[in-house]
Every structure is written in structure tokens, then in C-alpha cells.
Design an enzyme around this catalytic site. Structure first.
Site, PDB file in Angstrom:
ATOM      1  CG  HIS A 175      42.042  43.956  36.353  1.00 44.06           C
ATOM      2  ND1 HIS A 175      41.590  45.248  36.217  1.00 44.06           N
ATOM      3  CD2 HIS A 175      43.389  44.031  36.203  1.00 44.06           C
ATOM      4  CE1 HIS A 175      42.613  46.051  36.006  1.00 44.06           C
ATOM      5  NE2 HIS A 175      43.723  45.342  35.997  1.00 44.06           N
ATOM      6  CG  HIS A 188      48.610  50.619  35.421  1.00 45.60           C
ATOM      7  ND1 HIS A 188      49.913  50.204  35.314  1.00 45.60           N
ATOM      8  CD2 HIS A 188      47.856  49.503  35.241  1.00 45.60           C
ATOM      9  CE1 HIS A 188      49.945  48.898  35.066  1.00 45.60           C
ATOM     10  NE2 HIS A 188      48.706  48.449  35.019  1.00 45.60           N
ATOM     11  CD  GLU A 219      45.174  48.084  33.338  1.00 43.74           C
ATOM     12  OE1 GLU A 219      45.273  47.387  34.355  1.00 43.74           O
ATOM     13  OE2 GLU A 219      45.550  47.711  32.209  1.00 43.74           O
ATOM     14  CG  HIS A 242      41.493  44.400  32.730  1.00 43.81           C
ATOM     15  ND1 HIS A 242      41.442  45.771  32.674  1.00 43.81           N
ATOM     16  CD2 HIS A 242      42.781  44.071  32.474  1.00 43.81           C
ATOM     17  CE1 HIS A 242      42.645  46.251  32.420  1.00 43.81           C
ATOM     18  NE2 HIS A 242      43.478  45.226  32.281  1.00 43.81           N
ATOM     19  CG  HIS A 278      45.757  49.137  38.847  1.00 44.38           C
ATOM     20  ND1 HIS A 278      47.030  48.618  38.872  1.00 44.38           N
ATOM     21  CD2 HIS A 278      45.073  48.386  37.954  1.00 44.38           C
ATOM     22  CE1 HIS A 278      47.116  47.602  38.025  1.00 44.38           C
ATOM     23  NE2 HIS A 278      45.933  47.437  37.452  1.00 44.38           N
ATOM     24  CG  ASP A 292      44.929  41.280  34.460  1.00 44.59           C
ATOM     25  OD1 ASP A 292      45.025  41.935  33.408  1.00 44.59           O
ATOM     26  OD2 ASP A 292      45.577  41.548  35.485  1.00 44.59           O
ATOM     27  CG  ASP A 305      45.813  44.133  29.674  1.00 44.03           C
ATOM     28  OD1 ASP A 305      45.743  45.351  29.448  1.00 44.03           O
ATOM     29  OD2 ASP A 305      45.738  43.666  30.823  1.00 44.03           O
TER      30      ASP A 305
END
Length: 424
Positions: free
Chosen positions: A241, A174, A147, A44, A220, A310, A46
């Protein structure tokens, strides 16, 4: 041209410094050797979200060779020996019921364009074999994970379309409930449970993801959803993650009983580097991160561990892990703690490759199954931004035009009443 020269000089200097530090630290030398033999696959990152936040996805205004406002750029990727990356196609929960699908497609697009703009660094990847091929070409295999289940707007057709565009995992929620799944904040007590885990449509999504060969990411979700998916999924699951709950009791982490079930299911938990999930505080270090690797190995063995840093999605990172270039520090620390070469290689990438390969095998077994085209009940998704086309038993609202007509009628009647009163 100048930026590439600067980047090359910086990389040369870093390699030289690495050679010196590796000579001083046999664990680092061994770590770098193992990373040259087995791809580091991170679950993961971003960076695509940072490209939206900072540049509104205008890649023509960005040079990833010199970008210095993110945890990730090309020199850092090379320094960190990043073999494969699941780039996150993330859009916030406030887009749910609005433009989540459009925004997610734009994030998918920016990953594709990133690979096209830097073909010497990135190779777009959609399979376990692609990861191996990219590694053999000394490129970073670039995969996409969406995600948040809100990104598919409760639509199987959207899920399938995203798969066709290269998406290879979906994080079921999420930090908000979807119309079909509860998110981790339910366990924390800040969100109410709406589905007692997964709704019937949520279970349809799991089955369809198995049929497609799309990895199911539980990073999540609530513990209830974790267990429901582990009960029913034919393919191994991932936590792209997340870290160990016993080390840091944050609801985004994975409890021991679930770790054991992931082991039984032959899945993977990819350790998150965010300080809040590592130490449940604002500060952390490399040793704290390694504690999570050690604990997961102790509870469920070395076959379920991976890396899920992450980066570019968090605000605080451990000392010594400030950006993607520093990941070899974790590998060296694991070796320092007595991890074998085989165990380290499993954590680096072999575990994820096994999970991915098995999901692809499940897809092949289910190849004759028809796509699920039973829609979610309209009552479960009805809102002011959604029409009911295709639901035969639902009367379609006439929309804003009707609202304006009604308002005009009301104003006309009011005016007539006023005129009538004035005449009296």
C-alpha cells in the site's frame, strides 16, 4: 435473518443503479466486465484492526452485513467486486517489546473466524491457486499480511509459526524501527537510523522469507532497506500500500529509481488511496489516484501496478473512493484515460498473481534448504521484558523476586541504621 434480507435488498438496488450508470457510462460498463473476468486483488485492508478497536475482536457482537462504522462490510465488498483481499494483521508499535506477538496472533485469529462466520462471502486463502479458486466460486479470497516486523519479536520461530497460520506477507517495519530494520520515518528525519538499513539479522529474515515463500512487503521501510532487499531477495517484492513519490513527495511513497528496480525484479507496487499519500494534502479525488497509476506505468510499465487501498487504516479518502464499494470508479477512470483491457487486468490482479506464483516457485527451489535457527544476538534485543533463556553466555536476570529481595535488604539495613542512631 432481517439483516440478511435488508442486505440483499440493498445489494439488489445497488446492482440496479449500477446497471443504469453503466448504461450511461461505457467505461464503467467495461470496468465491471473486466472485474468479472479478473479478480480485483487488494494488497491492504485494516478491517481486522477496526474489529479490535471497535469490538475488541468480539465477532459475536458484529454483523458484517450491516456494520456501518467501517469502510468495509459485506455489501460494500460485493459492490466493489473485491476478488481477493490481504487482510492486515496489524498491531501498533507501542506493543513492541511487550505483547506484540500475542496481539498479532489475535488479529490472525479474527481473520480466520471472519472467514468461518461468513463462508458464503469469504474463502480463507494461502496460495495463488486459492485466489483463483475463490474467484471461480464468487467468493472473496481472504489472505493475511502482518504489518510490521515488530510483530515477530525478532524470532525466526515466530515468523515460521505465523506462516503456518496462513500469513503470506510481512511488512518489514511499520512506523518504528525494529531491532533489525529501519522504518520510513528515518528518511523523514523523525527517527534515527539504527541499522543503516537492515542489520545482519534483518538480512537473515529476508532469506528465510524467501525460503518460506512469504512475500516481502517494503511499504513502510527506508529507501536504503528497499534497495538492500531488492539486491538480495530471490523472489519479487511487494509494496502492499504505497504510491508514487514523484506525484506526492511523501516518504511512504516509492521513488522513481526504486520503481525501476521493482520492474527489474518483477515485483509490484499497490497504489494507496490515502489522501496524504495521493496529493500530500487532506483532499483528493479519483483523478488524483489515477495519476499515480499513470506515473508508475510511465516509469516502470504496466507489469508492476496493483491496488492497495488501505481502507479502514486511514482517516481521509478521495472523493468518489469513500469505501471499498467505490473501487470500480478507479478502473473506469483508467479506461477513460486509454488503458487497454490487458493493462487493466494486470493492475486488477494478474500482476499480483504472477508475483505470488513466482514467490511460491522460489520456495519450491529452496525446499531443501534448512530453516534458519540462528537467533538474533541477545545484546540487540535485551530489554526488561525479555529473558535470555537459551543464550549460554548471558547470565539470566533473577527478575522481580530478586529486586524485591534487594529492596527488603536495603530497608532492613536502613531500619537497623535508624535503630542504631536512636540508641546513641
Amino acid at each position: 435473518m432481517l439483516s440478511k434480507v435488508i442486505s440483499a435488498v440493498c445489494l439488489t438496488l445497488w446492482v440496479s443503479s449500477c446497471a443504469i450508470s453503466a448504461a450511461e457510462d461505457p467505461h464503467m460498463a467495461r470496468a465491471l466486465k473486466l472485474m468479472s473476468e479478473t479478480p480485483l486483488i487488494d494488497g491492504h485492508n485494516d478491517l481486522p484492526w477496526q474489529l479490535r478497536k471497535q469490538f475488541n475482536n468480539q465477532l459475536n457482537k458484529v454483523d458484517l452485513n450491516t456494520l456501518d462504522t467501517t469502510h468495509t462490510n459485506i455489501p460494500k465488498i460485493k459492490q466493489g467486486k473485491l476478488g481477493a483481499q490481504f487482510w492486515s494483521a496489524y498491531v501498533p508499535c507501542d506493543s513492541q517489546y511487550k505483547d506484540a506477538v500475542r496481539q498479532t496472533l489475535e488479529q490472525i485469529d479474527v481473520v480466520h473466524r471472519m472467514c468461518q462466520k461468513y463462508p458464503d462471502t469469504f474463502m480463507f486463502a494461502t496460495s495463488s491457486q486459492d485466489i483463483r479458486t475463490a474467484f471461480g466460486q464468487n467468493k472473496t479470497a481472504s489472505l493475511i499480511g502482518v504489518e510490521g516486523g515488530h510483530s515477530i519479536d525478532s524470532s525466526m520461530g515466530t515468523l515460521r509459526t505465523m506462516y503456518q497460520l496462513g500469513v503470506r506477507y510481512l511488512t518489514l517495519t511499520h512506523s518504528c524501527n525494529t531491532p533489525w530494520a529501519d522504518n520510513w520515518l528515518v528518511d523523514e528525519g523523525s527517527d534515527p537510523s539504527e541499522h543503516d538499513g537492515l542489520s545482519p539479522f534483518g538480512k537473515q529474515v529476508v532469506v528465510e522469507m524467501n525460503r518460506l515463500g512469504m512475500l516481502i512487503d517494503l511499504a513502510h521501510v527506508t529507501v536504503k532497506v528497499m534497495n538492500q532487499v531488492l539486491d538480495m531477495s530471490e523472489a519479487p517484492v511487494i509494496f502492499s500500500h504505497s504510491s508514487a513519490y514523484s506525484i506526492c513527495q511523501h516518504k511512504r511513497n516509492v521513488p522513481d529509481d526504486v520503481l525501476k528496480r521493482v520492474q527489474e525484479k518483477k515485483g509490484i507496487v499497490m497504489v494507496n488511496f490515502y489522501n496524504d499519500y495521493v496529493t500530500c494534502s487532506e483532499t483528493a479525488n479519483i483523478s488524483d489516484v489515477a495519476d499515480h497509476f499513470d506515473h508508475i506505468k510511465k516509469v516502470a510499465g504496466p507489469d508492476i501496478i496493483g491496488f492497495g487501498g488501505d481502507y479502514d487504516g486511514v482517516t481521509r479518502l478521495p472523493e468518489g473512493l469513500e469505501d471499498v464499494s467505490k473501487v470500480p470508479n478507479v478502473v473506469a477512470e483508467l479506461l477513460r484515460r486509454g488503458w487497454t483491457d490487458e493493462e487493466v487486468k494486470k493492475a486488477l490482479g494478474d500482476n499480483l498473481l504472477r508475483v505470488f506464483t513466482e514467490a511460491e516457485a522460489v520456495r519450491e527451489r529452496l525446499t531443501n534448504n534448512k530453516p534458519d535457527d540462528v537467533p538474533i544476538p541477545y545484546a540487540e534485543v535485551k530489554n526488561s521484558c525479555r529473558t535470555s533463556h537459551g543464550y549460554p553466555d548471558v547470565e539470566e536476570p533473577t527478575g522481580a523476586a530478586n529486586s524485591l529481595s534487594t529492596l527488603a535488604l536495603q530497608l532492613t539495613l536502613a531500619l537497623q541504621a535508624l535503630l542504631l542512631l536512636s540508641a546513641l
